[in-house]
Scaffold this motif. Structure first.
Motif, short mmCIF file in Angstrom:
data_model
loop_
_atom_site.label_atom_id
_atom_site.label_comp_id
_atom_site.label_asym_id
_atom_site.label_seq_id
_atom_site.Cartn_x
_atom_site.Cartn_y
_atom_site.Cartn_z
N ILE A 304 0.87 -1.19 0.00
CA ILE A 304 0.00 0.00 0.00
C ILE A 304 0.90 1.23 0.00
N VAL A 305 0.55 2.21 -0.83
CA VAL A 305 1.29 3.48 -0.81
C VAL A 305 0.41 4.52 -0.14
N GLY A 306 0.91 5.12 0.93
CA GLY A 306 0.14 6.14 1.65
C GLY A 306 -0.44 5.53 2.92
N ALA A 307 0.09 5.97 4.07
CA ALA A 307 -0.35 5.38 5.36
C ALA A 307 -1.32 6.32 6.08
N GLY A 308 -2.15 7.03 5.30
CA GLY A 308 -3.11 7.96 5.90
C GLY A 308 -4.39 7.23 6.32
N THR A 309 -5.49 8.00 6.34
CA THR A 309 -6.77 7.45 6.77
C THR A 309 -7.10 6.16 6.02
N ALA A 333 7.56 10.32 10.19
CA ALA A 333 6.46 10.86 11.00
C ALA A 333 5.11 10.38 10.46
N ALA A 334 4.97 10.38 9.13
CA ALA A 334 3.71 9.94 8.52
C ALA A 334 3.46 8.46 8.82
N LEU A 335 4.54 7.68 8.75
CA LEU A 335 4.40 6.24 9.06
C LEU A 335 4.01 6.03 10.51
N GLU A 384 -2.78 2.07 -4.14
CA GLU A 384 -2.27 3.43 -3.91
C GLU A 384 -3.34 4.22 -3.17
N ALA A 385 -2.93 4.90 -2.08
CA ALA A 385 -3.88 5.72 -1.30
C ALA A 385 -3.17 7.00 -0.85
N VAL A 386 -2.56 7.70 -1.83
CA VAL A 386 -1.90 8.98 -1.51
C VAL A 386 -2.92 10.11 -1.70
N PHE A 387 -2.49 11.35 -1.51
CA PHE A 387 -3.42 12.49 -1.64
C PHE A 387 -4.12 12.45 -3.00
N GLU A 388 -5.31 13.07 -3.02
CA GLU A 388 -6.16 12.99 -4.21
C GLU A 388 -5.79 14.07 -5.24
N THR A 389 -4.60 14.01 -5.82
CA THR A 389 -4.32 14.93 -6.93
C THR A 389 -3.75 14.12 -8.08
N PRO A 391 -1.54 14.84 -10.56
CA PRO A 391 -0.09 14.78 -10.81
C PRO A 391 0.61 13.82 -9.84
N LEU A 392 0.19 13.83 -8.56
CA LEU A 392 0.83 12.93 -7.59
C LEU A 392 0.52 11.47 -7.92
N LYS A 393 -0.73 11.20 -8.27
CA LYS A 393 -1.11 9.81 -8.61
C LYS A 393 -0.27 9.34 -9.79
N ASN A 413 -6.97 3.81 -4.97
CA ASN A 413 -8.14 4.02 -4.11
C ASN A 413 -8.79 5.38 -4.39
N THR A 414 -8.46 5.97 -5.53
CA THR A 414 -9.01 7.31 -5.81
C THR A 414 -10.53 7.31 -5.72
N SER A 415 -11.07 8.45 -5.24
CA SER A 415 -12.53 8.51 -5.18
C SER A 415 -13.11 9.35 -6.30
N THR A 416 -12.26 10.09 -7.01
CA THR A 416 -12.82 10.95 -8.07
C THR A 416 -12.04 10.92 -9.38
N HIS A 436 -11.96 1.21 -4.84
CA HIS A 436 -12.46 2.36 -4.08
C HIS A 436 -13.10 1.87 -2.77
N PHE A 437 -12.28 1.88 -1.72
CA PHE A 437 -12.77 1.52 -0.39
C PHE A 437 -13.51 2.72 0.20
N PHE A 438 -14.34 2.46 1.19
CA PHE A 438 -15.07 3.55 1.85
C PHE A 438 -14.57 3.70 3.28
N SER A 439 -14.71 4.87 3.80
CA SER A 439 -14.13 5.20 5.10
C SER A 439 -15.13 4.96 6.24
N PRO A 440 -14.75 4.37 7.35
CA PRO A 440 -13.47 3.73 7.64
C PRO A 440 -13.34 2.37 6.93
P1 NAI Z 1 -4.66 11.13 3.86
O1 NAI Z 1 -4.30 12.53 3.67
O2 NAI Z 1 -5.23 10.70 5.17
O3 NAI Z 1 -3.42 10.18 3.56
C1 NAI Z 1 -2.60 10.29 2.43
C2 NAI Z 1 -1.26 9.73 2.81
O4 NAI Z 1 -0.46 9.62 1.64
C3 NAI Z 1 -0.46 10.62 3.79
O5 NAI Z 1 -0.02 9.84 4.88
C4 NAI Z 1 0.72 11.10 2.95
O6 NAI Z 1 1.90 11.30 3.70
C5 NAI Z 1 0.87 9.94 1.97
N1 NAI Z 1 1.60 10.29 0.75
C6 NAI Z 1 1.50 11.39 0.00
N2 NAI Z 1 2.33 11.30 -1.07
C7 NAI Z 1 2.95 10.10 -0.97
C8 NAI Z 1 3.91 9.43 -1.76
N3 NAI Z 1 4.41 9.98 -2.87
N4 NAI Z 1 4.33 8.21 -1.36
C9 NAI Z 1 3.86 7.65 -0.23
N5 NAI Z 1 2.95 8.25 0.55
C10 NAI Z 1 2.48 9.46 0.19
O7 NAI Z 1 -5.68 10.78 2.67
P2 NAI Z 1 -6.85 9.70 2.64
O8 NAI Z 1 -8.08 10.30 3.15
O9 NAI Z 1 -6.34 8.44 3.20
O10 NAI Z 1 -7.07 9.54 1.06
C11 NAI Z 1 -6.20 8.77 0.28
C12 NAI Z 1 -6.88 8.43 -1.01
O11 NAI Z 1 -8.08 7.71 -0.73
C13 NAI Z 1 -7.32 9.62 -1.85
O12 NAI Z 1 -7.17 9.29 -3.20
C14 NAI Z 1 -8.77 9.79 -1.49
O13 NAI Z 1 -9.53 10.42 -2.49
C15 NAI Z 1 -9.19 8.35 -1.36
N6 NAI Z 1 -10.37 8.11 -0.54
C16 NAI Z 1 -10.55 8.77 0.63
C17 NAI Z 1 -11.67 8.53 1.40
C18 NAI Z 1 -11.87 9.23 2.70
O14 NAI Z 1 -13.00 9.24 3.20
N7 NAI Z 1 -10.84 9.79 3.30
C19 NAI Z 1 -12.70 7.56 0.97
C20 NAI Z 1 -12.37 6.86 -0.24
C21 NAI Z 1 -11.25 7.15 -0.97
#
Ligand code: NAI
Ligand code: 3HC
Length: 709
Positions: A304-309, A333-335, A384-389, A391-393, A413-416, A436-440
């Motif tokens: 998984i890429v991106g350890a956010g929500t 810190a993010a991890l 992949e679950a990084v920020f929703e932009t 260019p980054l994806k 996991n993009t939502s849009t 596309h998973f849903f939160s949580p």
């Molecule tokens: P978030 O902001 O909680 O987490 C994103 C994580 O990605 C951060 O920990 C950040 O440090 C990391 N990150 C950014 N660039 C990176 C890179 N180059 N390599 C590794 N890690 C990187 O965001 P969230 O809410 O988890 O959303 C992630 C994706 O899931 C987005 O595409 C969003 O649209 C989608 N999504 C979000 C939902 C939500 O309710 N939060 C529901 C369904 C999909």
């Protein structure tokens, strides 16, 4: 005997096997077959006792649910007809021992209750899940279960539908023994122990039924709980009534009362809707252009890429399914934050009794956090679950294309964002798909699987199967903006804002929908997720709106004031430190002021209008999605809404609900809203077509294959 039931002898014990794949449902012929086999075995003088067991992995999953559809649609007359057969089994003069492996559910558990003894393998699940279909046990379960486990537990099992495991079943008195090792051998040995002993009939027992004085507070509390927890639903209350009948009436009269209540539930719109949901959830994995035999790719290790929500939640989902997962982020810190959230969520599950500490420790060992892609090369799939932009994806997918092994699945996991655009940055668009998973993510059952233009069938089939493994309901959707769920949600939340702008209080909007059955009101949902999320989406996609169309403005102003919802302590509501919502008088003042400034006339809006405008905005967009082919079936849309958006299962999902109202009536209301409120309410062509032809969404079949963008 019938084709479904056979019997053999192990010396003095008859072994009756029920064999009706895939789940040994009690289809016509099965109960008759059991009774015939019991009669034959009884008349064999060398047989001292009987063992009843299911072929395959499971005992009996219940009555055949397809037969209920035949009954309520008039294709079949009479009743489901199991009860009388069970009396015959119970009247057998030789002991009948049930051997339970896998599921003993609904009618399956009722068969077991009518037998004289019950033994089970440690993996057994025993339950009365009928309420999930909007009905109650209909083969004596509400009468025999309280006689075995007591009134209180019988009410709990019949109203929640939750099955119990073998150990708990033994503690409750529902089974006599948990068999370690070979179940059949254990059951045969048990049968020899009880052979020759006096027969005990469950229906003749009353020692656990309690006295009226003991039961009165139990029933009162159960009804109070059902009123609150199962708002509007009739089957839980009916289950309680039926169990109360068991405590007041002789067995046969109690069964008559059960039958009356069962029919009342079965022929209700609620049960028809819930049975539709049951079959729709199973239909979603059937994809017209993907054969059942499609070879699947192995997914033994994930990344998984991106350890956010979302990334953290998805890591938990993988670990819970026993799949090792590497979780990457950009800095320590993010991890650390990600892992801390995972640990906190697991700790909560331990506190609530869902998991044991040992189980959680084992899960945590499966999650490996990392800052490098080194661990990715061995993974079979990445999400992949990084920020929703975009260019980054794109940047991340270019990297994944480099580091992941050949044939690995690359999921976003993009939502849009557009899956095809993401896929185009790789040399292997056939391996790219949306997950596309849903939160949580570790809680929500829904998973939209987004099919790109070039996604291969193997990848789709693998992801659908993976969804099941992960405990999700995976629905294949096309690649359009917002996919299916959020595309429909957009007009729904927009309409909620219009209602507020026209004079409905936010509480009135939410309450009307909650009273109707939605898990939460749309404005409270906005506060929960953060109003800034849809604000950003509105801004980003404003250029795609129809020119001249009405735009909501109030929520944007709230965001600009810093009222982002729960996370800032205020949004549509204000929140205390425990995030409890209360009405905010400031909001009502502001709404009046802003409406006056914009020249918007405010008025009283009825709950009925609120519900119609909200639910029909879902239906209208759903109709477009269906017609355009981004969803394969109306039932797929319903599955998405019931599992991901808190839509009440007893209303079947938005498209099923529209069919029950009648597409013509829905079309007429939407046409009236169109005249009154303008172009955003233009009726979907498919809705108009169904209104004219008298068709339904459920029967609508799109000729072409699934659309992908
Ligand atoms: P978030 O902001 O909680 O987490 C994103 C994580 O990605 C951060 O920990 C950040 O440090 C990391 N990150 C950014 N660039 C990176 C890179 N180059 N390599 C590794 N890690 C990187 O965001 P969230 O809410 O988890 O959303 C992630 C994706 O899931 C987005 O595409 C969003 O649209 C989608 N999504 C979000 C939902 C939500 O309710 N939060 C529901 C369904 C999909
Ligand atoms: N009747 C008819 N078909 C059934 C069925 C049933 N009771 N239970 C499962 N099936 C079918 C499914 O539709 C599916 O068919 P498909 O392959 O054509 O899509 C197939 O069996 C396999 O089912 P699942 O995909 O759900 O298999 P799982 O292994 O994931 O789950 C299960 C197995 C837990 C048994 C799950 O199927 C289930 O929960 N079934 C329903 C259980 C239930 O509600 N029982 C009560 C029925 S009502 C009743 O008994 C009334 C009585 O009181 C009179």
């Amino acid at each position: 005997m019938t084709d479904f039931v056979r019997w053999t002898k192990q010396q003095d014990i008859a072994v009756i096997t029920i064999d009706n794949p895939p789940v040994n449902a009690l289809s016509p012929g099965v109960p008759e077959g059991i009774v015939a086999a019991v009669a034959e075995a009884e008349s064999d003088r060398s047989v001292k006792a009987l063992v009843l067991i299911g072929a395959g992995k499971s005992f009996i999953a219940g009555a055949d649910i397809k037969e209920f559809v035949k009954l309520t649609s008039g294709q079949r007359r009479g009743d489901i007809g199991i009860l009388a057969h069970l009396l015959k089994i119970e009247d057998s003069p030789k002991p009948v021992v049930v051997a339970i492996q896998g599921n003993a559910l609904g009618g399956g558990l009722e068969v077991a209750q009518a037998c004289h003894y019950r033994v089970a393998a440690s993996d057994a699940r025993l339950g009365q899940p009928e309420v999930n279909l909007g009905i109650i046990p209909g083969a004596g379960g509400t009468q025999r279960l309280p006689r075995l486990v007591g009134v209180e537990r019988a009410i709990e099992m019949c109203t929640t539908g939750r099955p119990v495991g073998a150990t708990e079943a033994a503690q409750l008195g529902l089974i006599d023994r948990v068999v370690a090792g070979d179940l059949l051998a254990g059951a045969v040995a048990f049968a020899r122990e009880v052979a020759g002993k006096p027969i005990r009939k469950t229906r003749e027992r009353s020692d656990r039924l309690g006295t009226p004085e003991q039961n009165a507070p139990i029933f009162a509390a159960a009804r109070e709980n059902a009123r609150k927890k199962y708002r509007n639903q009739i089957c839980q209350m009916a289950a309680i009534d039926a169990i109360e009948a068991a405590t007041r009436l002789p067995f046969d009269k109690g069964c008559q009362e059960e039958r009356r209540l069962f029919d009342h539930c079965l022929y209700s719109e609620q049960s028809k809707a819930q049975i539709h949901v049951f079959f729709a959830e199973r239909e979603v994995s059937k994809i017209p252009d993907i054969p059942k035999e499609m070879p699947l790719l192995a997914v033994d290790r994930m990344a998984i890429v991106g350890a956010g929500t979302m990334g953290g939640g998805i890591a938990m989902v993988c670990a819970n399914a026993g799949v090792p997962v590497a979780l990457k982020d950009t800095d320590p810190a993010a991890l650390d934050r990600g892992l801390a959230t995972i640990e906190k969520n697991y700790a909560m599950s331990v506190k609530r009794g869902r998991f044991t500490r040992e189980y959680v420790d084992e899960r945590l060992k499966l999650i490996k956090t990392t800052l490098s892609y080194d661990d990715f090369a061995s993974a079979d799939m990445v999400i992949e679950a990084v920020f929703e932009t975009m260019p980054l994806k794109k940047q991340v997918f270019a990297e994944l294309d480099r580091v992941m092994k050949k044939g690995a699945i690359l999921a976003s996991n993009t939502s849009t964002l557009n899956i095809d655009e993401i896929a185009a940055t790789t040399s292997r668009p056939e391996s790219v798909i949306g997950m596309h998973f849903f939160s949580p993510a570790n809680v929500m059952r829904l998973l939209e699987i987004v099919r790109g233009r070039r996604t291969s069938k193997e990848v789709i089939a693998t992801c659908l199967q993976l969804a099941r493994r992960l405990g999700k309901v995976g629905v294949l959707v096309g690649n359009c903006r917002g996919f299916v769920g959020n595309r429909m949600f957009l007009p729904y939340i927009r309409e909620a804002q219009f209602l507020v702008e026209e004079g409905a209080a936010p509480e009135a909007v939410d309450q009307a929908l909650v009273d109707w059955g939605m898990a939460m009101g749309p404005l409270a949902v906005g506060d929960l997720g953060g109003l800034d999320v849809s604000y950003r989406i509105r801004k980003e996609y404003r250029h795609l709106e129809k020119p001249g169309a009405r735009q909501p403005f109030v929520e944007d102003r709230l965001v600009e004031m810093g009222r982002l919802g729960q996370k800032t302590g205020a949004g549509w509501y204000k929140y205390d430190a425990e995030r409890r919502a209360s009405s905010d008088p400031e909001i009502s003042g502001l709404l009046r002021k802003w409406a006056a400034e914009s020249g918007l006339a405010q008025r009283q809006i009825s709950a009925e209008e609120i519900v119609e405008r909200e639910i029909y905005s879902l239906v209208n967009e759903g109709a477009r999605i269906l017609e355009e082919g981004y969803a394969l079936r109306a039932g797929d849309i319903d599955t998405i809404y019931v599992n991901g958006y808190g839509f009440p299962a007893y209303r079947g999902g938005p498209m099923w609900y529209a069919d029950t109202v009648g597409p013509k009536k829905v079309y007429e209301r939407i046409s009236a809203f169109h005249r009154q409120h303008g172009m955003l309410w233009e009726p979907a062509p498919l809705l108009e077509e169904l209104a004219t032809s008298g068709g339904t969404f459920a029967n609508f079949q799109r000729a072409a294959a699934q659309a992908t963008d």
